[in-house]
Design a protein around this motif. Structure first.
Motif, PDB file in Angstrom:
ATOM      1  N   ARG A  96       3.504  14.764 143.400  1.00  0.00           N
ATOM      2  CA  ARG A  96       3.187  15.962 142.823  1.00  0.00           C
ATOM      3  C   ARG A  96       4.160  16.872 143.097  1.00  0.00           C
ATOM      4  O   ARG A  96       4.322  17.364 144.503  1.00  0.00           O
ATOM      5  CB  ARG A  96       1.789  16.547 142.735  1.00  0.00           C
ATOM      6  N   GLY A  99       3.391  23.489 143.278  1.00  0.00           N
ATOM      7  CA  GLY A  99       2.729  24.285 142.376  1.00  0.00           C
ATOM      8  C   GLY A  99       1.856  23.486 141.529  1.00  0.00           C
ATOM      9  O   GLY A  99       0.972  24.113 140.939  1.00  0.00           O
ATOM     10  N   LYS A 100       1.964  22.413 141.111  1.00  0.00           N
ATOM     11  CA  LYS A 100       1.262  21.625 140.318  1.00  0.00           C
ATOM     12  C   LYS A 100      -0.269  21.057 141.057  1.00  0.00           C
ATOM     13  O   LYS A 100      -1.201  21.217 140.411  1.00  0.00           O
ATOM     14  CB  LYS A 100       1.698  20.165 140.017  1.00  0.00           C
ATOM     15  N   LYS A 255      -0.221  27.012 132.156  1.00  0.00           N
ATOM     16  CA  LYS A 255       0.799  27.295 133.460  1.00  0.00           C
ATOM     17  C   LYS A 255       0.926  25.932 133.758  1.00  0.00           C
ATOM     18  O   LYS A 255       2.276  25.575 134.233  1.00  0.00           O
ATOM     19  CB  LYS A 255       0.007  28.125 134.411  1.00  0.00           C
ATOM     20  N   ARG A 256      -0.043  24.925 134.012  1.00  0.00           N
ATOM     21  CA  ARG A 256       0.154  23.515 134.410  1.00  0.00           C
ATOM     22  C   ARG A 256       1.022  22.850 133.345  1.00  0.00           C
ATOM     23  O   ARG A 256       1.903  21.724 133.939  1.00  0.00           O
ATOM     24  CB  ARG A 256      -1.284  22.783 134.364  1.00  0.00           C
ATOM     25  N   ARG A 258       3.288  24.048 131.564  1.00  0.00           N
ATOM     26  CA  ARG A 258       4.861  24.626 131.799  1.00  0.00           C
ATOM     27  C   ARG A 258       5.520  23.862 132.927  1.00  0.00           C
ATOM     28  O   ARG A 258       6.689  23.524 132.941  1.00  0.00           O
ATOM     29  CB  ARG A 258       5.053  26.298 131.676  1.00  0.00           C
ATOM     30  N   LEU A 259       4.620  24.005 134.176  1.00  0.00           N
ATOM     31  CA  LEU A 259       5.258  23.090 135.151  1.00  0.00           C
ATOM     32  C   LEU A 259       5.491  21.592 135.110  1.00  0.00           C
ATOM     33  O   LEU A 259       6.292  21.198 135.672  1.00  0.00           O
ATOM     34  CB  LEU A 259       3.947  23.168 136.567  1.00  0.00           C
ATOM     35  N   ASP A 260       4.687  21.074 134.006  1.00  0.00           N
ATOM     36  CA  ASP A 260       4.747  19.601 133.729  1.00  0.00           C
ATOM     37  C   ASP A 260       6.114  19.497 132.986  1.00  0.00           C
ATOM     38  O   ASP A 260       6.454  18.177 132.792  1.00  0.00           O
ATOM     39  CB  ASP A 260       3.628  19.050 133.178  1.00  0.00           C
ATOM     40  N   ASP A 264       7.410  14.510 137.634  1.00  0.00           N
ATOM     41  CA  ASP A 264       7.307  14.267 138.870  1.00  0.00           C
ATOM     42  C   ASP A 264       8.238  13.017 139.291  1.00  0.00           C
ATOM     43  O   ASP A 264       8.250  12.272 138.513  1.00  0.00           O
ATOM     44  CB  ASP A 264       5.925  14.132 139.324  1.00  0.00           C
TER      45      ASP A 264
END
Length: 412
Positions: A96, A99-100, A255-256, A258-260, A264
């Motif tokens: 990961r 941030g995630k 938010k998750r 956007r992070l994704d 990974d």
């Protein structure tokens, strides 16, 4: 002016107060509500939320073990055919990105909090259902008893008229009229008794753990508690809390997502044995998926859901304010109506007592007596309705402001 209002409220609810142990204790009601099917289902969902939270914290980041083996055949014209046993083994794991992990932990906590809020909402709805079914039984039982009293009174009056006929002081037609009326009132009392039994069965079916009394007695709150209830302005809304947590969950999910959009990476190590051990290798591997339109669409989808959740939160807040305002106004109006209904019944009973005495002396005819009885019947039924309406309004208001039916079992 404030003192006058408080004194007026106290006057209105003084007639309402009943013995302190009239209704089943709140502890027993809370136990029955907690054991009801609708609340047990919400409680079971908490276990699901805890499992979901654990999955979110851990994530889909497991170690992958790979291996292969086989035989290699080499056809060499100079040396002839040769066969070798070969194998390879590897380990890999997706990591990961920063941030995630924090977003996943936040989602895990929100999942449990949201399920807890849903449980509280289910309890509140179950309490409101209890109040509705309990007061339905109260109304039906009170109406049944009032009808039975009127039927008994009509039979007694017919019996007294029968004696007057024997003494030559009345006519047989009056006795027949009174007996006919007593018969109709008796049939009405039987019908209302059946309605009371049905209402009791409905309550028992919804809350099987509650040990019901023989008769549903009046709410046993004193003047102090009712006055404080009418003066209170604060309220608790599990639906608003659940909607707020749903919004927080959607925002964190967005938010998750956007992070994704940045995938990974997967790191691994691989060991290989080739040509029967003549060649060995140790290799490190890394792979990174290429983010595409699907990940961008998922981020946009999560953002739209967060906007919708914000609108639902505002709707829940407005609905909670509306319901509390209606409940408070209903309680205040019920208190005034109950006071007026009791005064009307006292007046009707006094009039009936005077007419009975006048009828016994021959100064009042039967028509006046039966008309007054009808008036008394209507006022007594209205009193029953207003008394039960007051109980329903007080209990509903107490549930909405969180002062009735607290859970006895803390939720972890």
């Amino acid at each position: 002016m404030r003192k006058l209002i408080i004194l007026t409220n106290a006057f209105m609810i003084a007639a309402f107060s009943a013995p302190a142990d009239a209704m089943p204790p709140e502890t027993l009601i809370a136990e029955a509500v907690d054991a009801s099917p609708m609340v047990m289902a919400a409680k079971a969902d908490l276990d699901r939320a805890r499992a979901t939270a654990k999955r979110l914290r851990v994530g889909d980041y497991e170690v992958i073990v790979s291996g292969s083996g086989g035989r290699r055949t080499v056809d060499d014209p100079a040396m002839g055919d040769s066969e070798y046993t070969e194998w390879s083994a590897g380990l890999s794991r997706t990591v990961r990105l920063p941030g995630k992990r924090g977003a996943d932990r936040e989602l895990a906590s929100l999942e449990i909090e949201k399920a807890d809020a849903a449980y509280e909402r289910a309890r509140r709805n179950a309490l409101l259902e209890f109040v509705s079914l309990w007061t339905d039984w109260r109304a039906a039982d009170e109406a049944s008893r009032a009808a039975r009293r009127l039927a008994d009174d009509a039979r007694q009056l017919a019996g007294a008229e029968e004696k007057a006929v024997e003494l030559g002081a009345s006519r047989r037609i009056y006795v027949d009229q009174l007996r006919a009326e007593a018969g109709l009132l008796g049939l009405e009392a039987d019908r209302k008794a059946n309605e009371a039994e049905n209402a009791k069965a409905n309550l028992a079916a919804a809350f099987p753990a509650l040990v019901l009394p023989a008769t549903p007695d009046a709410l046993g709150w004193d003047t102090t508690r009712i006055t404080a209830l009418l003066d209170a302005n604060g309220f608790e809304s599990a639906a608003v809390r659940e909607a707020q947590l749903a919004l927080d969950q959607m925002q964190t999910t967005a938010k998750r997502a956007r992070l994704d959009r940045l995938p990974d990476p997967t790191f691994g190590v691989q060991v290989a044995n080739e040509f029967g051990g003549n060649e060995t290798s140790l290799m490190a591997t890394v792979s990174i998926p290429l983010g595409g339109r699907a990940r961008r669409a998922a981020a946009a989808e999560a953002g739209s859901q967060a906007v919708a959740a914000a609108a639902r939160l505002r709707a829940a807040e407005l609905d909670a304010e509306r319901r509390f305002g209606q409940a408070k106004r209903a309680a205040e109006i019920a208190a005034r109506n109950l006071s007026n209904a009791e005064a009307s019944v006292r007046t009707a009973r006094d009039a009936m007592d005077r007419l009975k005495k006048g009828y016994a002396m021959g100064a009042v005819n039967l028509g006046d007596l039966t008309a007054t009885r009808r008036t008394l019947t209507m006022t007594e039924q209205a009193l029953v309705d207003y008394r039960v309406a007051a109980e329903r309004a007080y209990l509903t208001l107490a549930i909405l402001n969180g002062s009735f039916g607290k859970s006895l079992t803390p939720i972890d």
